[in-house]
Design an enzyme around this catalytic site. Structure first.
Site, mmCIF file in Angstrom:
data_model
loop_
_atom_site.group_PDB
_atom_site.id
_atom_site.type_symbol
_atom_site.label_atom_id
_atom_site.label_comp_id
_atom_site.label_asym_id
_atom_site.label_seq_id
_atom_site.Cartn_x
_atom_site.Cartn_y
_atom_site.Cartn_z
ATOM 1 C CE LYS A 58 -2.380 -2.990 -0.828
ATOM 2 N NZ LYS A 58 -2.828 -4.211 -0.751
ATOM 3 N N GLY A 197 -0.371 -13.980 -13.548
ATOM 4 C CA GLY A 197 -1.212 -14.434 -11.810
ATOM 5 C C GLY A 197 -1.826 -12.888 -13.077
ATOM 6 N N GLY A 199 -4.599 -12.008 -10.439
ATOM 7 C CA GLY A 199 -6.037 -11.939 -9.008
ATOM 8 C C GLY A 199 -5.142 -10.532 -8.245
ATOM 9 C CD GLU A 220 -6.229 -15.282 -13.973
ATOM 10 O OE1 GLU A 220 -5.381 -14.597 -13.393
ATOM 11 O OE2 GLU A 220 -6.172 -16.456 -14.030
ATOM 12 C CB SER A 286 0.963 -13.020 -8.036
ATOM 13 O OG SER A 286 1.225 -12.296 -9.602
ATOM 14 C CB VAL A 287 -0.142 -18.389 -9.570
ATOM 15 C CG1 VAL A 287 0.177 -17.886 -10.646
ATOM 16 C CG2 VAL A 287 1.299 -19.237 -8.836
ATOM 17 N NE ARG A 289 0.173 -15.431 1.335
ATOM 18 C CZ ARG A 289 2.042 -14.470 1.216
ATOM 19 N NH1 ARG A 289 2.471 -14.273 0.343
ATOM 20 N NH2 ARG A 289 2.408 -15.401 1.985
ATOM 21 C CB ALA A 337 -4.954 -8.967 6.747
ATOM 22 C CG HIS A 461 -24.010 17.595 -0.823
ATOM 23 N ND1 HIS A 461 -23.688 16.946 -2.099
ATOM 24 C CD2 HIS A 461 -23.695 19.065 -0.902
ATOM 25 C CE1 HIS A 461 -23.658 17.654 -2.888
ATOM 26 N NE2 HIS A 461 -23.248 19.297 -2.858
#
Ligand code: NAD
Length: 483
Positions: A58, A197, A199, A220, A286-287, A289, A337, A461
């Site tokens: 992140k 991947g 994902g 993919e 990245s396929v 875990r 998580a 708003h």
């Protein structure tokens, strides 16, 4: 036995450390066994999420978004920026500093709650009526110096998480061919980045490096893009991500790879059976875990994993062995998580004799791309398959004043509600800050709210949250006010 605890937690990722904190809050004597060491060789808490997962990714997503914004999107605000440069080392150092702050934060929580951190690898020894015995062996530099420590616990919580799944023939060295770990620390921006991947990790880290300048190709295996998402979300996400420049090939079959000084040559077969080759400087695998139970000695306490490697548990995370529980990525359910945290709290409270409950139908899923993708509950396709009568309401961000003001008009909110009762059954968001917007939908679903309930609640708003309200009104009886 040298040490005895009410609860021993194995693993200090978000599932394990939260379980330890909650058990300590409830007055139990708690230890947490964790062997992780950071790249400097220092013992570290926080597991995959804090060290090489959610938190560092992140940080890089935010940094790369700022970079892209300053290079491409400030012009529309009348702001010209020239001579913009990228200092990747500084960007990575910022990420590492955030990781260090967060992992130190878990150490603080352990001290505050008097949780003993046993640094090393845990292995079950045996289990008797009143205690499960676990051996802790030191890791790394001081391994030779330490004799194994034997600890006993009235209850054990297995929270050992998961590890990246690798593909045969693709040796992950985390330099040229990377999993999530190496992909967060590439020393330079690759000219051409291959990703296997499409994902969550492939899309998030593919986006990071694309924004920083890489040409990104994602291969993919499945014929559909994001098959778990609502179809409207799938279409919108595909439109946005491919427009941004991610090249995504669906139905790809990965073949042999060769690595030389210049990068990777990867043979693959396209969805029409055509032979293809991807030449790239770096490759991310990245396929998915797999659950992590390496060297845990489950058999010593009469436990074994299922055919996919998970520790079998009931709805309340009880294993087949008395007083041994398992939570998070090492058990069934989404590898998220926040799901692990929820299970950690639930198990600690069950041990304390309370009656907690998790509604697994109300766990949100988020992909931190730009726009973000988030959803909770059922998709329209699931409702159709279940034969459930439903109503749908959708509202776009392109006519929301706040979204236009912040330059984020992409995406929509879609609300699905029961046709008869108006109960919210699913909410799907593609938008900037979808990760935060979805929280209101999760709360509504936890409280079994109707779409009209959301529609009748005052929303600030101008704000992005008005779009959820409008989509809810549209679902109730097509009475969105601004459309
Ligand atoms: P994933 O399951 O999200 O995606 C893996 C993708 O790889 C799938 O689309 C799958 O079809 C594809 N695939 C599998 N084998 C393949 C092959 N041989 N060739 C080509 N494609 C193949 O897994 P991930 O992206 O590796 O992430 C791992 C886990 O971490 C997931 O469970 C995810 O939920 C979690 N995670 C969550 C977040 C988040 O919550 N934002 C972020 C990162 C990771």
């Amino acid at each position: 036995m040298s040490q005895k605890y009410d609860v021993v937690v194995i693993g200090a990722g978000p599932g394990g450390y939260i379980a330890a904190v909650r058990a300590a809050q409830l007055g139990m004597k708690v230890a947490c066994i964790e062997k992780w060491r950071n790249p400097k060789g220092e013992p570290t808490l926080g597991g995959t999420c804090l060290n090489v997962g959610c938190i560092p990714s992140k940080a890089l997503l935010a940094s790369s978004e700022e970079y892209e914004k300053v290079r491409g999107h400030l012009g529309e605000h009348g702001i010209a920026a020239e001579g913009v440069t990228l200092d990747l080392a500084k960007m990575l150092a910022r990420k590492d500093a955030i990781v260090a702050k967060m992992t130190k934060g878990v150490e603080f929580l352990f001290r505050k709650n008097r949780i003993t951190w046993l640094k090393g690898h845990a292995r079950f020894v045996d289990s008797e009526d009143d205690a499960v015995r676990i051996e802790v062996t030191g890791e790394g530099a001081d391994a030779a110096a330490k004799a194994p420590l034997l600890v006993g616990a009235a209850h054990v919580i297995i929270a050992t998480g998961s590890k990246a799944r690798h593909l045969p023939g693709l040796d992950v060295d985390n330099r040229v061919i990377c999993d999530n770990e190496g992909a967060l620390s590439l020393s330079e921006v690759p000219g051409r980045l291959g990703v296997i991947g499409a994902g969550v990790i492939g899309l998030e880290l593919g986006s990071v490096w694309r924004r920083l300048g890489a040409e990104v190709t994602i291969l993919e295996a499945l014929p559909e893009f994001l098959p778990a998402a609502d179809e409207a979300v799938r279409k919108e996400a595909w439109k946005q991500f491919t427009k941004q420049g991610l090249k995504i090939h669906l139905g790809a079959k990965i073949g042999a790879a060769s690595v030389d000084g210049r990068g990777v040559k990867l043979a693959w077969t396209d969805d029409k059976g055509g032979a293809q080759q991807l030449d790239c400087d770096r490759l991310i695998v990245s396929v998915g875990r797999v659950p992590n139970t390496d060297g845990l000695g489950l058999d010593a306490v009469g436990l074994s994993v299922d055919e996919r490697g998970f520790v079998p548990v009931d709805a309340q995370c009880r294993t087949a062995a008395p007083n041994i529980w398992a939570i998070g990525d090492v058990v069934r359910g989404p590898m998220l998580a926040h799901k692990a945290e929820d299970e950690g709290v639930m198990v600690a409270e069950l041990i304390a004799g309370q009656k907690p409950h998790i509604d697994y139908g109300c766990i949100p899923l988020v992909i931190y791309t730009s726009p973000e993708v988030a959803w909770v509950g059922r998709t329209e396709q699931q409702l159709k398959a279940e034969g459930r009568a439903y109503k749908a309401g959708q509202f776009p961000f392109s006519i929301n004043g706040r979204a236009l003001g912040i330059g984020a008009p992409e995406g929509f909110v879609k609300v699905l509600a029961d046709a008869a009762t108006d109960e919210v059954l699913g909410v799907h968001v593609v938008s900037a800050a979808a990760s935060d917007l979805i929280a209101e939908a999760v709360l509504a679903m936890e409280f079994k709210a109707s779409a009209e309930d959301i529609g009748r609640v005052s929303h600030p708003h101008p704000s992005m949250s008005e779009v959820l309200r409008e989509a809810a009104l549209a679902a109730t009886d097509k009475r969105a006010l601004n459309m």
